[in-house]
Design a protein around this motif. Structure first.
Motif, PDB file in Angstrom:
ATOM      1  N   ARG A  46       0.957  -0.585  -0.127  1.00  0.00           N
ATOM      2  CA  ARG A  46      -0.227   0.439   0.115  1.00  0.00           C
ATOM      3  C   ARG A  46       1.302   1.332  -0.036  1.00  0.00           C
ATOM      4  NH1 ARG A  46      -4.520   2.292   0.203  1.00  0.00           N
ATOM      5  NH2 ARG A  46      -5.741   0.389   0.405  1.00  0.00           N
ATOM      6  N   VAL A  53      -2.594   1.448  -4.511  1.00  0.00           N
ATOM      7  CA  VAL A  53      -2.289  -0.397  -4.234  1.00  0.00           C
ATOM      8  C   VAL A  53      -1.012  -0.501  -4.879  1.00  0.00           C
ATOM      9  CG1 VAL A  53      -3.484  -0.907  -1.940  1.00  0.00           C
ATOM     10  CG2 VAL A  53      -3.870  -0.972  -4.194  1.00  0.00           C
ATOM     11  N   SER A  72     -10.120  -0.498  -0.777  1.00  0.00           N
ATOM     12  CA  SER A  72     -10.581  -2.672   0.527  1.00  0.00           C
ATOM     13  C   SER A  72      -9.077  -2.912   0.404  1.00  0.00           C
ATOM     14  CB  SER A  72     -12.436  -2.645   0.120  1.00  0.00           C
ATOM     15  OG  SER A  72     -11.971  -3.743  -1.403  1.00  0.00           O
ATOM     16  N   SER A  74      -6.151  -5.345   0.477  1.00  0.00           N
ATOM     17  CA  SER A  74      -5.472  -5.614   1.794  1.00  0.00           C
ATOM     18  C   SER A  74      -3.768  -6.197   0.915  1.00  0.00           C
ATOM     19  CB  SER A  74      -5.683  -6.503   2.793  1.00  0.00           C
ATOM     20  OG  SER A  74      -6.628  -5.604   3.882  1.00  0.00           O
ATOM     21  N   GLU A  75      -3.021  -6.247   1.596  1.00  0.00           N
ATOM     22  CA  GLU A  75      -1.569  -6.797   1.087  1.00  0.00           C
ATOM     23  C   GLU A  75      -1.486  -8.368   0.842  1.00  0.00           C
ATOM     24  OE1 GLU A  75       3.429  -7.277   1.863  1.00  0.00           O
ATOM     25  OE2 GLU A  75       2.317  -5.153   2.593  1.00  0.00           O
ATOM     26  N   ASP A  77      -3.972  -9.681  -1.285  1.00  0.00           N
ATOM     27  CA  ASP A  77      -5.623  -9.819  -1.966  1.00  0.00           C
ATOM     28  C   ASP A  77      -4.972 -10.285  -3.131  1.00  0.00           C
ATOM     29  OD1 ASP A  77      -6.152  -9.893   0.112  1.00  0.00           O
ATOM     30  OD2 ASP A  77      -7.249  -7.452   0.146  1.00  0.00           O
TER      31      ASP A  77
END
Length: 286
Positions: A46, A53, A72, A74-75, A77
């Protein structure tokens, strides 16, 4: 009508409406720019300062802004994404979330339409003419109706060559001097020979500028000028130039990228924002 011809290892595409050149693009089938491609990507980091991201696409990395679906994420995903802006200026491709579920690992899921597909989407019934049979064979799987037309660019070669020139000749003897910079593109209108017309000065300047606006908008599209564009119209006091806004807005509305007239600056410059999807021609052509 859509014309396709090979030039120096690339496919040059021209879109004509009623015999007038309205759009132009350079396509490299073996090295596509990726615009419209669908990928499965994995979020790697991010970037709060950038508002998005970074996403691993397999062979490359792209950036997914929060405003395009990255908020929404996240690392780690896995996401279904598509490229909405080609890699350019040393930066990777810009991404947006795509509908559907991601595949099992990062990589290309489906190719986008490319410039020729985009031209066809604008004019579904437009014939496609190609100069050589090798190019026809390349296009036939996606465009079964492509036809052979040797030298189909013959009538527009000179106009296309002029797209690399900084000076554009406009109706009535006026001209536009186009000056790209890293931050914006400045367009200065020189009335030139048009000032020889007799008449009331204020009305004459307004008529002159209104007459050249459609051609100016066409040149912006042909050259794929994008990002911030400032136009310094000929003559006219700064306070009078906003009267050109309806004409300029109408001319820009014909552009499929839907550039926006943001208004006029205190100095009277028309301020336009045109989406930067692919590099402008002056960054591609020699």
């Amino acid at each position: 009508m859509i014309l396709a011809a090979r030039r120096l290892g690339a496919v040059h595409l021209a879109l004509l409406e009623a015999g007038v050149l309205v759009d132009y693009a350079i396509w490299q089938p073996d090295e596509p720019d990726g615009v419209g491609d669908r990928y499965t990507g994995r979020v790697t980091a991010r970037a709060p300062a950038l508002g998005g991201v970074f996403v691993d696409l397999g062979a490359a990395s792209g950036f997914l802004p929060d405003s395009a679906g990255g908020k929404s994420a996240s690392e780690g995903d896995l996401l279904a994404v598509r490229i909405i802006r080609a890699a350019q200026g040393g930066k990777g491709p810009r991404l947006a979330r795509a509908p559907g579920e991601p595949a099992g690992r990062p990589g290309l899921d489906a190719r986008g339409p490319g410039p020729i597909g985009e031209f066809r989407a604008l004019h579904p019934a437009a014939p496609i003419l190609a100069e050589d049979f090798e190019l026809i064979a390349r296009l036939r799987p996606d465009f079964a109706d492509v036809e052979h037309a040797p030298s189909c660019f013959a009538g527009i070669e000179e106009e296309i060559a002029g797209l690399t020139e900084q000076v554009v000749h406009l109706p009535g003897g006026a001209r536009a001097i186009i000056s790209p910079t890293p931050a914006l593109t400045a367009i200065d209108i020189d009335a030139g020979a048009a000032t020889a017309e007799r008449g009331e000065k204020t009305g004459l300047q307004a008529r002159l500028n209104r007459a050249l606006i459609p051609e100016l908008a066409r040149q912006i599209r042909l050259r794929n000028l994008n990002g911030a564009i400032l136009i310094d119209f000929a003559g006219m006091k700064a306070s009078a130039r906003p009267s050109l806004a309806p004409d300029l807005t109408q001319a820009l509305a014909r552009d499929p990228l839907k550039p926006r007239l943001l208004g006029f600056t205190s100095l009277g410059f028309a301020e336009i924002l045109r989406p930067r999807i692919r590099p402008p021609l002056h960054e591609i052509l020699p």
